[in-house]
Design an enzyme around this catalytic site. Structure first.
Site, PDB file in Angstrom:
ATOM      1  N   GLY A   1      30.074  38.117  55.211  1.00  0.00           N
ATOM      2  CA  GLY A   1      31.437  38.518  55.545  1.00  0.00           C
ATOM      3  C   GLY A   1      32.419  37.386  55.350  1.00  0.00           C
ATOM      4  O   GLY A   1      32.539  36.816  54.264  1.00  0.00           O
ATOM      5  N   GLY A   2      33.113  37.006  56.455  1.00  0.00           N
ATOM      6  CA  GLY A   2      34.095  35.917  56.391  1.00  0.00           C
ATOM      7  C   GLY A   2      33.468  34.611  55.955  1.00  0.00           C
ATOM      8  O   GLY A   2      34.114  33.787  55.295  1.00  0.00           O
TER       9      GLY A   2
ATOM     10  N   GLY B   1      40.114  32.530  16.734  1.00  0.00           N
ATOM     11  CA  GLY B   1      40.769  32.558  18.041  1.00  0.00           C
ATOM     12  C   GLY B   1      40.161  31.554  18.997  1.00  0.00           C
ATOM     13  O   GLY B   1      40.849  31.022  19.877  1.00  0.00           O
ATOM     14  N   ALA B   2      38.881  31.278  18.828  1.00  0.00           N
ATOM     15  CA  ALA B   2      38.223  30.325  19.708  1.00  0.00           C
ATOM     16  C   ALA B   2      38.745  28.912  19.456  1.00  0.00           C
ATOM     17  O   ALA B   2      38.810  28.091  20.365  1.00  0.00           O
ATOM     18  CB  ALA B   2      36.715  30.387  19.508  1.00  0.00           C
TER      19      ALA B   2
END
Lengths: 466, 70
Positions: free
Chosen positions: A134-135, A359-360
């Site tokens: 949880g937290g 693009g890389a």
């Protein structure tokens, strides 16, 4: 030390014992009361660097956090911000105290807010020693670096709740153990063999980020790095020896098993802390993909937020194409890396070792994204794609006409011509996208000098866990 | 426990390095794939006896079984 502390120190899981083992020997001083709040916080040194730390207390209600315990953690954060010191959290906690109800939830919310307030201002390191739910799972996840010891487990809800809610039968390790978070989810940056090893790593990182030094603090010796690349241009190799050869001594690699096609390592060059981002051709051919772009983006932003200069080692054939990648969000997640580099203000030096395609090439700290300097080793290539692949598209008709027998030789001929026009390193220098060719023999000193000469700026932003 | 070695990406099987039934160690190269203009080795992540599930020249899709190590 008081009587209570001495008896508490007998249990190795107690916060006093754990914090004493975390800090340099004899330097730990509590800054909150030793009581039943479930949290103890203190200050001390880590490899000589002043630091703040807190620990949940698994000997009281399984380490569950109530309002008072949460206040102690917030107090630790206030102290870290006031001192400008790194903060380390030791986690072993079931989350909110059920008996306190919504009051403990409110306290945990205040911890999250304190962590976010401190984000990008002081380095935050989490060490997960036991089950953290949880937290206590989201707490570490909000910090910059998460280290997990062998008994550490991280999950939103434990196996009992999973079983009662959905009927799914699963144990703690499969739900949130080392394999899950080290390899699949990317929640954990570093796995360790023991609690003591986890503390040693936390000290090392607190020192790297909290005491960065400057180039020249230690003597820099040039070594010839060329032998760390294979002879054949298509041959894959492990980039780790190159990363470690560049650094003064082997650094701390983050996310080693998650997205292993890119390597992200903190270490020192000439005594100054630097971050290294490197394509690893051994995995997926060194391609960028959705996960590796996200991993690198977070690392770049972490370094920028704390003023750590970057060294980017480029040997990339492109973005991994295909259905799986597109459905995985390679466009959205790849955009994070473009954004991270483009907004980055720390000194950042790119070294193209073999090739940078498509693009890389842009994404790996190119000139256009604002690199401090783009260096290349002799023979490196910058292009939209490999020359043979390019001429197969550009000269499709011509190649089809000559017939199969003559095609390979024509391809090579056209490729050589194309390389002269579009791909060679001379052309890249002429265009200004590569600044200099640098010899592998002097690479260390050239990069170190470039970093030392650049303005030592630091990004003004938080470090959202991308 | 048997380790299933699967393809990480779409590729051509360029070379099968091991032979059926061979003993391999963690880190040994089993097969070399070719994709993205790169030779991409597929390495064992555990030690044991290898059983190869593909042949040279095959095309593998992401997730396809390449070998099993027992």
């Amino acid at each position: 030390m008081t009587a209570t502390e001495t008896s508490a120190a007998l249990d190795p899981r107690s916060p006093s014992a754990r914090l004493a083992a975390l800090f340099d020997e004899g330097t730990f001083e509590p800054i909150t009361a030793v009581d039943d709040s479930g949290v103890l916080a203190g200050v001390g040194h880590m490899l000589g660097t002043p630091a703040v730390a807190f620990s949940s207390d698994p000997t009281i209600q399984g380490g569950a956090l109530g309002s008072a315990g949460c206040n102690a953690i917030v107090a630790a954060y206030d102290r870290a911000l006031a001192d400008g010191a790194p903060i380390v959290g030791l986690w072993h906690s079931g989350g909110a105290r059920l008996r306190e109800g919504a009051e403990s939830l409110d306290g945990i919310g205040r911890i999250f807010a304190a962590m976010t307030r401190a984000s990008g201002k002081v380095p935050q390191i989490s060490v997960v020693l036991g089950p953290s739910a949880g937290g206590a799972a989201y707490g570490p996840a909000l910090t910059d670096i998460v280290i997990m010891a062998p008994n550490g487990r991280i999950f939103v809800t434990g196996p009992d709740v999973v079983r009662s809610v959905t009927g799914e039968d699963v144990d703690m390790e499969r739900l949130g153990g080392a394999e899950v978070h080290g390899r699949r989810s990317g929640v954990v940056h570093l796995l360790t063999d023991s609690d003591l090893d986890a503390f040693a790593r936390a000290r090392e990182l607190a020192d790297l980020l909290g005491n960065q030094g400057k180039v020249g603090d230690t003597e820099l010796v040039d070594i010839d790095l060329e032998g760390l690349l294979p002879e054949g241009a298509k041959r894959a190799y492990d980039v780790h020896p190159l990363v470690n050869g560049l650094l003064d001594s082997p650094g701390v690699e983050l996310h080693q098993k998650w997205a292993p096609n890119i390597v992200t390592t903190l270490g020192r060059l000439g005594g100054r802390t630097v971050g290294v981002v490197a394509n690893n051709p051994l995995r997926l051919g060194g391609c960028l993909d959705a996960t590796s772009a996200e991993k690198a983006a977070r690392f770049v932003r972490t370094c920028d937020a704390f003023g750590v200069p970057l060294i980017v080692l480029v040997d990339v054939p492109g973005y991994l194409p295909g259905l799986g990648q597109e459905w995985d969000g390679v466009v959205r997640r790849g955009a994070k890396l473009l954004h991270a580099f483009a907004e980055c203000v720390v000194p950042r030096v790119t070294l193209i070792t073999r090739k940078a395609y498509g693009g890389a090439y842009i994404a790996m700290n190119s000139r256009a994204l604002g690199a401090t300097k783009v260096l290349a080793w002799p023979g490196a290539e910058v292009a939209v794609m490999g020359s043979v692949a390019a001429v197969r598209i550009l000269h499709r008709r011509k190649l089809a006409e000559v017939g199969e027998a003559l095609r390979p030789s024509l391809e090579l001929e056209l490729a050589a011509e194309h390389e002269k026009l579009a791909g060679g390193i001379d052309k890249a220098i002429e265009m200004g996208v590569v600044d200099n060719v640098v010899s592998p023999k002097e690479t260390r000193s050239v990069i170190a000098a470039t970093i030392a000469d650049a303005p030592q700026a630091r990004g003004a932003h938080g470090n959202i866990p991308l | 426990m048997a380790e299933e070695v699967r393809a990480e990406l779409v590729a051509n099987v360029w070379k099968v390095v091991v032979t059926e039934g061979q003993q391999v160690e963690d880190g040994d190269t089993l097969v070399i794939l070719e994709s993205m203009k790169m030779e991409i080795p597929v390495v064992a992540e555990s030690a044991g006896t290898v059983s190869v599930k593909i042949a040279e020249g095959d095309v593998v899709q992401e997730g396809d079984l390449i070998a099993v190590i027992e």
